[in-house]
Enzyme design. Structure first.
Site, PDB file in Angstrom:
ATOM      1  N   HIS A  38     125.636-103.098 -40.285  1.00 26.74           N
ATOM      2  CA  HIS A  38     124.398-102.593 -40.882  1.00 26.74           C
ATOM      3  C   HIS A  38     123.751-103.664 -41.748  1.00 26.74           C
ATOM      4  CE1 HIS A  38     125.084 -97.919 -40.838  1.00 26.74           C
ATOM      5  NE2 HIS A  38     125.086 -98.447 -39.637  1.00 26.74           N
ATOM      6  N   PRO A  93     108.829-111.359 -39.547  1.00 24.59           N
ATOM      7  CA  PRO A  93     109.585-112.313 -38.724  1.00 24.59           C
ATOM      8  C   PRO A  93     111.057-111.927 -38.606  1.00 24.59           C
ATOM      9  CG  PRO A  93     108.204-113.484 -40.307  1.00 24.59           C
ATOM     10  CD  PRO A  93     108.107-112.040 -40.652  1.00 24.59           C
ATOM     11  N   SER A 131     121.951-118.003 -35.792  1.00 22.66           N
ATOM     12  CA  SER A 131     122.625-117.423 -34.611  1.00 22.66           C
ATOM     13  C   SER A 131     124.130-117.634 -34.687  1.00 22.66           C
ATOM     14  CB  SER A 131     122.087-118.055 -33.324  1.00 22.66           C
ATOM     15  OG  SER A 131     120.716-117.791 -33.220  1.00 22.66           O
ATOM     16  N   ASN A 190     108.832-107.935 -43.985  1.00 24.19           N
ATOM     17  CA  ASN A 190     109.396-109.213 -43.519  1.00 24.19           C
ATOM     18  C   ASN A 190     109.415-109.180 -41.979  1.00 24.19           C
ATOM     19  OD1 ASN A 190     110.864-111.517 -43.010  1.00 24.19           O
ATOM     20  ND2 ASN A 190     112.573-110.999 -44.356  1.00 24.19           N
ATOM     21  N   TYR A 233     115.761-109.648 -35.629  1.00 25.36           N
ATOM     22  CA  TYR A 233     116.874-108.721 -35.379  1.00 25.36           C
ATOM     23  C   TYR A 233     116.614-107.861 -34.138  1.00 25.36           C
ATOM     24  CZ  TYR A 233     118.717-109.915 -39.993  1.00 25.36           C
ATOM     25  OH  TYR A 233     119.230-110.576 -41.078  1.00 25.36           O
ATOM     26  N   ARG A 260     117.466-109.476 -31.024  1.00 23.48           N
ATOM     27  CA  ARG A 260     118.914-109.582 -30.806  1.00 23.48           C
ATOM     28  C   ARG A 260     119.565-108.214 -30.579  1.00 23.48           C
ATOM     29  NH1 ARG A 260     116.987-113.873 -32.754  1.00 23.48           N
ATOM     30  NH2 ARG A 260     118.010-115.888 -32.474  1.00 23.48           N
ATOM     31  N   LEU A 297     117.209-123.805 -35.974  1.00 23.96           N
ATOM     32  CA  LEU A 297     118.149-124.788 -35.398  1.00 23.96           C
ATOM     33  C   LEU A 297     119.406-124.123 -34.848  1.00 23.96           C
ATOM     34  CD1 LEU A 297     117.926-127.466 -38.256  1.00 23.96           C
ATOM     35  CD2 LEU A 297     116.752-127.510 -36.054  1.00 23.96           C
TER      36      LEU A 297
HETATM   37  C1  LIG Z   1     116.473-114.907 -40.499  1.00 24.57           C
HETATM   38  C2  LIG Z   1     117.080-116.309 -40.713  1.00 24.57           C
HETATM   39  C3  LIG Z   1     118.346-116.190 -41.564  1.00 24.57           C
HETATM   40  C4  LIG Z   1     117.422-116.884 -39.342  1.00 24.57           C
HETATM   41  O1  LIG Z   1     118.048-118.152 -39.515  1.00 24.57           O
HETATM   42  P1  LIG Z   1     117.821-119.380 -38.477  1.00 24.57           P
HETATM   43  O2  LIG Z   1     118.853-120.395 -38.762  1.00 24.57           O
HETATM   44  O3  LIG Z   1     116.411-119.796 -38.510  1.00 24.57           O
HETATM   45  O4  LIG Z   1     118.163-118.665 -37.096  1.00 24.57           O
HETATM   46  P2  LIG Z   1     118.143-119.302 -35.621  1.00 24.57           P
HETATM   47  O5  LIG Z   1     117.886-120.766 -35.692  1.00 24.57           O
HETATM   48  O6  LIG Z   1     119.368-118.848 -34.960  1.00 24.57           O
HETATM   49  O7  LIG Z   1     116.922-118.571 -34.936  1.00 24.57           O
HETATM   50  C5  LIG Z   1     115.645-118.715 -35.493  1.00 24.57           C
HETATM   51  C6  LIG Z   1     114.671-117.828 -34.826  1.00 24.57           C
HETATM   52  O8  LIG Z   1     113.405-118.014 -35.421  1.00 24.57           O
HETATM   53  C7  LIG Z   1     112.588-118.828 -34.571  1.00 24.57           C
HETATM   54  N1  LIG Z   1     112.200-120.058 -35.276  1.00 24.57           N
HETATM   55  C8  LIG Z   1     112.019-121.236 -34.766  1.00 24.57           C
HETATM   56  N2  LIG Z   1     111.619-122.102 -35.688  1.00 24.57           N
HETATM   57  C9  LIG Z   1     111.592-121.457 -36.828  1.00 24.57           C
HETATM   58  C10 LIG Z   1     111.248-121.827 -38.142  1.00 24.57           C
HETATM   59  N3  LIG Z   1     110.875-123.067 -38.457  1.00 24.57           N
HETATM   60  N4  LIG Z   1     111.344-120.911 -39.102  1.00 24.57           N
HETATM   61  C11 LIG Z   1     111.722-119.667 -38.815  1.00 24.57           C
HETATM   62  N5  LIG Z   1     112.032-119.260 -37.574  1.00 24.57           N
HETATM   63  C12 LIG Z   1     111.966-120.146 -36.574  1.00 24.57           C
HETATM   64  C13 LIG Z   1     113.400-119.192 -33.397  1.00 24.57           C
HETATM   65  O9  LIG Z   1     112.568-119.118 -32.273  1.00 24.57           O
HETATM   66  C14 LIG Z   1     114.500-118.174 -33.400  1.00 24.57           C
HETATM   67  O10 LIG Z   1     114.122-116.990 -32.756  1.00 24.57           O
HETATM   68  P3  LIG Z   1     114.706-116.588 -31.339  1.00 24.57           P
HETATM   69  O11 LIG Z   1     116.049-117.249 -31.225  1.00 24.57           O
HETATM   70  O12 LIG Z   1     114.801-115.108 -31.362  1.00 24.57           O
HETATM   71  O13 LIG Z   1     113.712-117.111 -30.392  1.00 24.57           O
HETATM   72  C15 LIG Z   1     116.061-117.247 -41.414  1.00 24.57           C
HETATM   73  O14 LIG Z   1     114.852-117.225 -40.695  1.00 24.57           O
HETATM   74  C16 LIG Z   1     115.768-116.909 -42.861  1.00 24.57           C
HETATM   75  O15 LIG Z   1     116.494-117.321 -43.757  1.00 24.57           O
HETATM   76  N6  LIG Z   1     114.690-116.143 -43.119  1.00 24.57           N
HETATM   77  C17 LIG Z   1     114.298-115.820 -44.496  1.00 24.57           C
HETATM   78  C18 LIG Z   1     115.253-114.848 -45.160  1.00 24.57           C
HETATM   79  C19 LIG Z   1     115.366-113.566 -44.363  1.00 24.57           C
HETATM   80  O16 LIG Z   1     114.360-112.994 -43.985  1.00 24.57           O
HETATM   81  N7  LIG Z   1     116.614-113.120 -44.110  1.00 24.57           N
HETATM   82  C20 LIG Z   1     116.887-111.962 -43.272  1.00 24.57           C
HETATM   83  C21 LIG Z   1     116.629-110.670 -43.906  1.00 24.57           C
HETATM   84  S1  LIG Z   1     118.074-110.113 -44.774  1.00 24.57           S
END
Ligand SMILES: CC(C)(COP(=O)(O)OP(=O)(O)OC[C@H]1O[C@@H](n2cnc3c(N)ncnc32)[C@H](O)[C@@H]1OP(=O)(O)O)[C@@H](O)C(=O)NCCC(=O)NCCS
Length: 166
Positions: free
Chosen positions: A122, A131, A103, A129, A136, A139, A99
């Site tokens: 960093h 996805p 970002s 992991n 990252y 980005r 959502l």
């Molecule tokens: C990594 C994380 C923090 C990103 O948070 P987020 O609020 O989903 O981030 P955004 O909404 O800004 O972007 C989500 C991205 O995943 C994709 N996405 C869309 N729906 C999604 C879903 N239901 N679940 C996961 N990712 C999805 C989007 O396309 C987007 O990618 P893109 O912008 O590069 O195309 C979250 O996925 C998460 O908590 N992951 C599990 C914990 C983790 O791995 N943390 C990072 C390692 S330290």
């Protein structure tokens, strides 16, 4: 959900953040972290970490404001690059992913890094992991493990005690 906001964590957020950390890590794995330590470590005289929390406003539920994620970071120093922002943990609960909350957090962290004259940010990502690795890389992140060959090492508390006593 009608909207979300990202704000710096306050001491009263600690129980909620700890609960989310436990959800993220799997219940039980952070049992050693006491709420009193967590509170002191983040909000004491010399904070060891800073934290952003993401909240959503729910229209229907009785509890309207709900914390759905966090990013924990601190500042570090590297003799090769100087000040850097170290993102230690970053988590959005599953129903709220995709959502734009993540970002927005990365945007705020980038602004914070620039405002404090950090040369970079960093973070560690578990290589399995995928996805998040892709998240990252998309980005613009560099993978220092493959590009520079870094490995993460640790001296455990027991090892520290042994070395300190030698
Ligand atoms: C990594 C994380 C923090 C990103 O948070 P987020 O609020 O989903 O981030 P955004 O909404 O800004 O972007 C989500 C991205 O995943 C994709 N996405 C869309 N729906 C999604 C879903 N239901 N679940 C996961 N990712 C999805 C989007 O396309 C987007 O990618 P893109 O912008 O590069 O195309 C979250 O996925 C998460 O908590 N992951 C599990 C914990 C983790 O791995 N943390 C990072 C390692 S330290």
């Amino acid at each position: 959900m009608s909207s979300f906001r990202v704000r710096p964590a306050e001491p009263q957020d600690c129980p909620t953040i700890l609960r989310l950390i436990k959800v993220r890590q799997g219940e039980g794995t952070v049992a050693l972290l006491l709420i009193s330590d967590f509170l002191q470590d983040g909000f004491g005289k010399h904070p060891f970490y800073y934290c952003l929390v993401a909240e959503v406003e729910k229209k229907k539920q009785s509890e309207r404001i709900c914390t759905v994620g966090y990013a924990m970071y601190n500042f570090n120093y590297d003799p090769r690059v100087g000040k850097l922002l170290y993102l230690k943990d970053f988590y959005i609960t599953e129903p709220y992913r995709g959502l734009g909350i993540g970002s927005e957090i990365l945007k705020i962290l980038s602004q914070t890094a620039l405002e404090t004259n950090c040369s970079c940010m960093h973070f560690l990502v578990f290589i399995r992991n995928q996805p998040s690795v892709e998240y990252y890389l998309r980005r613009g992140a560099s993978n220092l493990s493959t590009e520079e060959g870094w490995h993460l090492f640790r001296f455990s508390k027991e090892t520290l005690l042994r070395i300190a006593a030698e």
